[in-house]
Structure formats: C-alpha cells, structure tokens
Scaffold this motif. Structure first.
Motif, PDB file in Angstrom:
ATOM      1  N   ASN A 175       0.860  -1.193   0.000  1.00  0.00           N
ATOM      2  CA  ASN A 175       0.000   0.000   0.000  1.00  0.00           C
ATOM      3  C   ASN A 175       0.894   1.240   0.000  1.00  0.00           C
ATOM      4  O   ASN A 175       2.127   1.114   0.089  1.00  0.00           O
ATOM      5  N   THR A 176       0.289   2.419  -0.062  1.00  0.00           N
ATOM      6  CA  THR A 176       1.121   3.633  -0.149  1.00  0.00           C
ATOM      7  C   THR A 176       2.011   3.783   1.077  1.00  0.00           C
ATOM      8  O   THR A 176       3.186   4.131   0.967  1.00  0.00           O
ATOM      9  N   ASP A 177       1.436   3.502   2.235  1.00  0.00           N
ATOM     10  CA  ASP A 177       2.204   3.648   3.466  1.00  0.00           C
ATOM     11  C   ASP A 177       3.460   2.769   3.426  1.00  0.00           C
ATOM     12  O   ASP A 177       4.562   3.196   3.755  1.00  0.00           O
ATOM     13  N   SER A 205      -0.117   2.945  -8.918  1.00  0.00           N
ATOM     14  CA  SER A 205      -1.243   2.046  -8.621  1.00  0.00           C
ATOM     15  C   SER A 205      -1.830   2.222  -7.217  1.00  0.00           C
ATOM     16  O   SER A 205      -3.030   2.407  -7.069  1.00  0.00           O
ATOM     17  N   HIS A 206      -0.986   2.193  -6.169  1.00  0.00           N
ATOM     18  CA  HIS A 206      -1.552   2.338  -4.814  1.00  0.00           C
ATOM     19  C   HIS A 206      -2.118   3.733  -4.584  1.00  0.00           C
ATOM     20  O   HIS A 206      -3.161   3.883  -3.953  1.00  0.00           O
ATOM     21  N   THR A 245       7.637   3.994 -13.017  1.00  0.00           N
ATOM     22  CA  THR A 245       6.723   3.776 -14.137  1.00  0.00           C
ATOM     23  C   THR A 245       5.384   4.387 -13.767  1.00  0.00           C
ATOM     24  O   THR A 245       5.079   4.571 -12.589  1.00  0.00           O
ATOM     25  N   ASN A 246       4.616   4.719 -14.785  1.00  0.00           N
ATOM     26  CA  ASN A 246       3.338   5.370 -14.537  1.00  0.00           C
ATOM     27  C   ASN A 246       2.313   4.900 -15.560  1.00  0.00           C
ATOM     28  O   ASN A 246       2.670   4.533 -16.683  1.00  0.00           O
ATOM     29  N   ALA A 265      -0.746   9.315 -15.536  1.00  0.00           N
ATOM     30  CA  ALA A 265      -1.583   9.474 -14.349  1.00  0.00           C
ATOM     31  C   ALA A 265      -0.866  10.300 -13.284  1.00  0.00           C
ATOM     32  O   ALA A 265       0.287  10.680 -13.460  1.00  0.00           O
ATOM     33  N   LEU A 266      -1.565  10.592 -12.225  1.00  0.00           N
ATOM     34  CA  LEU A 266      -1.066  11.263 -11.013  1.00  0.00           C
ATOM     35  C   LEU A 266      -1.038  12.782 -11.089  1.00  0.00           C
ATOM     36  O   LEU A 266      -0.623  13.437 -10.135  1.00  0.00           O
ATOM     37  N   GLY A 267      -1.450  13.338 -12.214  1.00  0.00           N
ATOM     38  CA  GLY A 267      -1.712  14.780 -12.237  1.00  0.00           C
ATOM     39  C   GLY A 267      -0.516  15.689 -12.398  1.00  0.00           C
ATOM     40  O   GLY A 267       0.620  15.248 -12.524  1.00  0.00           O
TER      41      GLY A 267
END
Ligand SMILES: Nc1ncnc2c1ncn2[C@@H]1O[C@H](COP(=O)(O)OP(=O)(O)OP(=O)(O)O)[C@@H](O)[C@H]1O
Ligand SMILES: [Mg+2]
Length: 320
Positions: A175-177, A205-206, A245-246, A265-267
């Motif tokens: 996960n992100t954490d 992804s996370h 990677t994105n 992605a991710l802005g």
C-alpha cells in the motif's frame, strides 16, 4: 571535504552521534534530510537535529553554491545506465541519468516493466559496459516482478543468472504507506549493498487506488510529493538512478493515432517531479516507441526499441 561517513567532525555528543550513525550511513544522507525527519528517525531533540544537519551540510560543502562550470564538470563525469537499446540511450543523452528521476509512462504492455527488468541487469555491469557497477532495489507495487523473466534477460551475460538475481533487492509494497516506508528506510540498504538503481513499478497504482476522486486529491498530492522528495533525495545523496513507471489516462485507442488525448496518471503536481519523462507506445509486433516529452535538457525525440526474449534490443528478434 570530510570523509563521507566520518561523523566525528560534527562535534556532537557521543549519544547523539551514535543515534545519527544508526540511521544515516553517510554525512550526505544526513545533510539532505529535513531536520524534522531527523528528529523522528533518531529520537533526538529538534535543536540537536538542526545543528547536526547544518554541520553535515557544511562539512560536505553543501552550504555554498558552486559555479555552473563546476556543475557541468560534475555531470560530465557521471556515468549513464544503458537501456540495451542504442537508439533509446541516444535520445536519453547516453542512457538513464544518475542523480535524477526518470519516468516511463505508457498503457499496458508498452514495455515499462520489461525496461525496468533490463535496467536491473544492466546496473550490475561495469561502467565500460554501460552499467553502474552496483545493485538494484526494485519496489514492486503490482506484484509483477518476475525472477524467471529477469533470469532470461541475464543469460546473454552469464551461464549462472542467479549471480544477477542475488544483486536485485525486491520489496513488494502492499500500500502507499508501505511504499513510502520502504523508500524512507532505504539509506542503509543502499549504502551496504551499493544500490545504484531504484525502480518503483508502478508509482501510480496504490496512490490511485487509495486516494480516489477529487475530494482526496489534496491529500494524495501531499503524500505523493513527500514520497517523490524522498526518492529525489536518495538519487542525489547516493548518486543513483531512480526510475518510476506510470500509467496512462485517456483513450487507449489514440495510442495508435497520436497521443493527444493521453497523459500520464497522477496529475500536474507529480508531473513536475521526474527530471525526465518518457512516453511509451506500441508499434508493430515487438516494436515500441519511446518519446521524450518533458525534460530540462533533452529534446523531444523518438526512438524505436524491441522487446525480445533476451530483453530490450534495438532490432526485432531474429525469428520474428
Ligand atoms: N519472455 C518474453 N519474451 C518476449 N517478450 C516478452 C516476454 N515477456 C514479456 N514480453 C512482452 O512484454 C510485453 C509486456 O511488457 P511489460 O510487462 O513491460 O508491460 P507494461 O508496460 O509494464 O504493462 P502494464 O501497464 O500492464 O504493467 C508484452 O508485449 C510481452 O509480449
Ligand atoms: Mg508493468
């Protein structure tokens, strides 16, 4: 300039020095860390942390600016990491850069993970061979790391691929954490094992799963920014290459007609973090096209490479 891990020059109490040494393998690792982070990691008071960081910066000569000529000199002697495609290396200005973040974006099967695997092999080669004489840390957020596929890519270099596999440290991030924690705790692993390449496959992804929708955007951006800063810090403090990677947003069909509707992605906020951004798209068969689309020093050029059973190559496989 001070020895890279001589903490006695800080002239701090033995207790504080020992705590710093436990967390930071080198002075530069300490000097590039925000004092608040030093407080948290070493459990020392804020004043000691500030003093330690300031002194470390001074000892390694980080306090004063250097001239652009000196900077150019420093950059010129830095090796690049080959992608195994001469064409791709060329548009990248010699290969993947150390001390920088490089992002490969693309829709599914465009070769992001294959490129990442290839780099994990190549980083172990000597500088003369296009490598960095080091090891790799692969942060796998999608559970797609394949040791068998990496071994297949190692065969052109050795009869015993396990020699290469032993020098790739794989951290599955759940996960992100967890992803953030792996990076923020990586200093010691990097120093001990001469890690010269960090892969984050994939960055998005996370973050996209855990912070969906507009309401979560500010929180996502903040978390992502500090994660990106950690990666940037490691790339500079340990002179290593970071490759992320994105995913791609937009209509996948436009991949074949042009990329006008596509964006990674991710802005926007994340978009400013990677030093060099490369967009991948599919072409015929095993061919893939890489295009530099955002870099402070590389022109917007394209290169064709192929995904073969042996790995990334300039041309198609012979039996194709
Ligand atoms: N052993 C192999 N030999 C030849 N080609 C392979 C081999 N393994 C995978 N490929 C090719 O690599 C491509 C997949 O690339 P990759 O896994 O890098 O995609 P990706 O860009 O990471 O996609 P995603 O967004 O789904 O993660 C497929 O076209 C596949 O045919
Ligand atoms: Mg992938």
């Amino acid at each position: 300039m001070a020895e890279k891990n001589d903490f006695t020059g800080l002239k701090l109490s033995e207790e504080v020095t020992n705590r710093l040494k436990e967390e930071f393998p080198t002075l530069i690792a300490l000097a590039t860390t925000p004092p608040d982070e030093v407080v948290r990691r070493c459990e020392i008071n804020r004043r000691s942390a500030e003093t330690a960081v300031l002194k470390a910066r001074k000892l390694i000569g980080m306090s004063e600016p250097i001239t652009a000529a000196e900077l150019l000199q420093q950059r010129l002697i830095k090796p690049h990491l080959t992608t195994s495609s001469q064409q791709l290396d060329e548009i990248l200005g010699g290969g993947i850069h150390v001390g920088a973040l490089t992002e490969f974006s693309g829709s599914f099967s465009t070769g992001k993970t294959q490129l990442a695997f290839q780099l994990c092999i190549n980083v172990q080669l000597s500088v003369e061979e296009g490598g960095l004489d080091g090891t790799a840390l692969f942060i796998d957020t999608e559970n797609t790391f394949s040791p068998a596929r990496v071994a297949e890519m190692a065969y052109p270099f050795t009869k015993d691929p396990s020699l290469f596999l032993k020098k790739i440290f794989v951290s599955r991030a759940y996960n992100t954490d967890h992803q953030i924690q792996i990076v923020s705790k990586a200093d010691k692993l990097i120093e001990k094992n001469e890690v010269r390449l960090i892969i984050v496959d994939s960055m998005a992804s996370h973050f996209r799963a855990e912070f969906p929708g507009k309401d979560n955007l500010p929180r996502r951006q903040q978390t992502l920014m500090s994660h990106a800063e950690d990666l940037q810090r490691l790339s500079e403090a340990f002179e290593l290459a970071v490759v992320t990677t994105n995913q791609i947003l937009g209509n996948p069909d436009s991949l074949f007609t042009g990329e006008s509707n596509l964006s990674p992605a991710l802005g926007f906020a994340w978009g400013h973090r990677p030093t060099h951004r490369i967009l991948l798209r599919k072409s015929r068969g095993t061919a893939r096209i890489a295009r530099i689309f955002d870099s402070p020093e590389l022109a917007e050029r394209e290169a064709v490479f192929h995904i073969t059973s042996q790995g990334i190559r300039d041309g198609p496989p012979l039996d194709y």
